[in-house]
Design an enzyme around this catalytic site. Structure first.
Site, short mmCIF file in Angstrom:
data_model
loop_
_atom_site.label_atom_id
_atom_site.label_comp_id
_atom_site.label_asym_id
_atom_site.label_seq_id
_atom_site.Cartn_x
_atom_site.Cartn_y
_atom_site.Cartn_z
N ASN A 95 0.82 -1.21 0.00
CA ASN A 95 0.00 0.00 0.00
C ASN A 95 0.86 1.26 0.00
OD1 ASN A 95 -2.52 -1.26 -0.02
ND2 ASN A 95 -2.54 -1.51 2.20
N SER A 121 -5.94 -5.97 -3.42
CA SER A 121 -6.99 -6.14 -2.43
C SER A 121 -7.41 -7.61 -2.39
CB SER A 121 -8.20 -5.26 -2.76
OG SER A 121 -9.22 -5.39 -1.79
N LYS A 173 -5.89 2.09 -5.93
CA LYS A 173 -6.04 1.32 -4.68
C LYS A 173 -6.25 2.25 -3.50
CE LYS A 173 -5.76 -2.34 -1.96
NZ LYS A 173 -5.36 -1.89 -0.64
N HIS A 176 -9.81 3.23 -3.60
CA HIS A 176 -10.54 2.01 -3.23
C HIS A 176 -10.61 1.88 -1.72
CE1 HIS A 176 -10.16 -2.19 -1.82
NE2 HIS A 176 -10.91 -2.56 -2.83
N ASN A 177 -9.50 2.09 -1.04
CA ASN A 177 -9.49 1.96 0.42
C ASN A 177 -10.27 3.08 1.09
OD1 ASN A 177 -7.85 -0.22 -0.09
ND2 ASN A 177 -6.44 0.25 1.59
N GLU A 180 -13.75 2.05 0.93
CA GLU A 180 -13.91 0.98 1.92
C GLU A 180 -14.17 1.55 3.31
OE1 GLU A 180 -10.54 -1.65 3.90
OE2 GLU A 180 -10.89 -2.24 1.81
#
Length: 304
Positions: A95, A121, A173, A176-177, A180
């Site tokens: 990450n 992920s 990503k 994306h997190n 989330e």
């Protein structure tokens, strides 16, 4: 295809296992000799140093790095470069901040190396379900890695893609997190409301199972939440402390830089920070101010 893996924590080790099962030759290194022994037991090759790892791989090499973001990635790259040859590919599957990735890619390209960023992920479930991978870097390098990526993904043509130039994978990503964070916070708040309605004595696991099928709020996160509720509906023994990997912070900072309003992600991040403050000074000040202007009662702390 063969691959070298540096960093054999749970996720790295599961990725190695999925690749071995897919017929790839994998050699791995970790400072923890026990972690190396575990991948050897599942059919991979072990190395007791980065130099030994590099020697086990035929040119052009591909080495996947799965270490914590920041200086550990830089340190690992610096240690590997003298052991490699021009044309070798380094992959960062952790990450990392996309800006660090862009810097590393430019530096390595000037030395004759390819650098591919893979925002990954799937966590510990990736071994069974496959990994979602957002890939950044030069097309030639990504195409060389295609057999590995297709094996790690849920299917050859699903769950992964080359999203752009160096840094793009880690950028996607990161967002994306951030998403989330918001989804998890919404689920947590909703189920807290359900639990608080004592009048109905709701079975929260039952509710989560109902929502898993046909509902517009169904998701893999809800699937995992259902498992957690089945195992421990009262969340007994779990402290209300929520950590963050840093990517939510980066997402919020990027939103500010781009003038994009992101209140849900921002508030979800702030809620995680709030969860860590068992002695909230700001809340104490709020209570004191209410007492000053309105004479409202102050709840005192229990004596220790």
């Amino acid at each position: 295809m063969e691959l070298g893996m540096v960093g054999l924590g749970k996720m790295g080790a599961y990725m190695v296992e999925r690749l071995v099962r897919g017929g790839h030759r994998v050699a791995g290194y970790d400072r923890d000799a026990g972690a190396v022994a575990r991948i050897v037991a599942i059919g991979a090759e072990g190395a007791d140093s980065l130099a030994a790892l590099a020697k086990k791989l035929g040119a052009p090499r591909a080495i996947w790095i799965m270490v914590p973001s920041g200086s550990p990635v830089d340190d690992t790259i610096a240690a590997l470069v003298p052991l490699l040859a021009k044309g070798d590919i380094l992959i960062d599957g952790g990450n990392s901040n996309y800006k660090d990735t862009q810097r590393r890619a430019a530096h390595l390209k000037s030395q004759g190396f390819q650098f591919v960023d893979v925002g990954t992920s799937g966590g510990v479930w990736g071994l069974k379900e496959g990994y979602s991978m957002m890939v950044g870097g030069d097309k030639i390098a990504v195409d060389r890695l295609r057999p590995l990526l297709e094996t790690l993904a849920p299917a050859k043509d699903k769950g992964w893609g080359h999203v752009g130039a160096s840094g793009a994978g880690h950028f996607v990503k990161m967002v994306h997190n951030g998403i989330e964070y918001g989804m998890m916070q919404a689920y947590a708040e909703g189920f807290a409301i359900l639990k608080k309605k004592n009048e109905f004595a709701l079975d929260l696991h039952q509710v989560s199972e109902i929502w898993r099928t046909g509902s517009v709020v169904r998701s893999w996160l809800l699937d995992l939440l259902s498992i957690a509720l089945k195992e421990n509906a009262e969340m007994s023994g779990i402290a209300p402390y929520v950590a963050d990997s840093g990517e939510g912070r980066w997402t919020v900072a990027e939103a500010i830089d781009l003038d994009v309003p992101a209140p849900v992600i921002t508030l979800a991040l702030l809620q995680r920070l709030t969860s860590r403050d068992s002695e909230s000074y700001s809340d104490k000040l709020l209570s004191a101010m209410r007492n000053q202007f309105g004479g409202h009662a102050i709840k005192t702390e229990a004596k220790k």
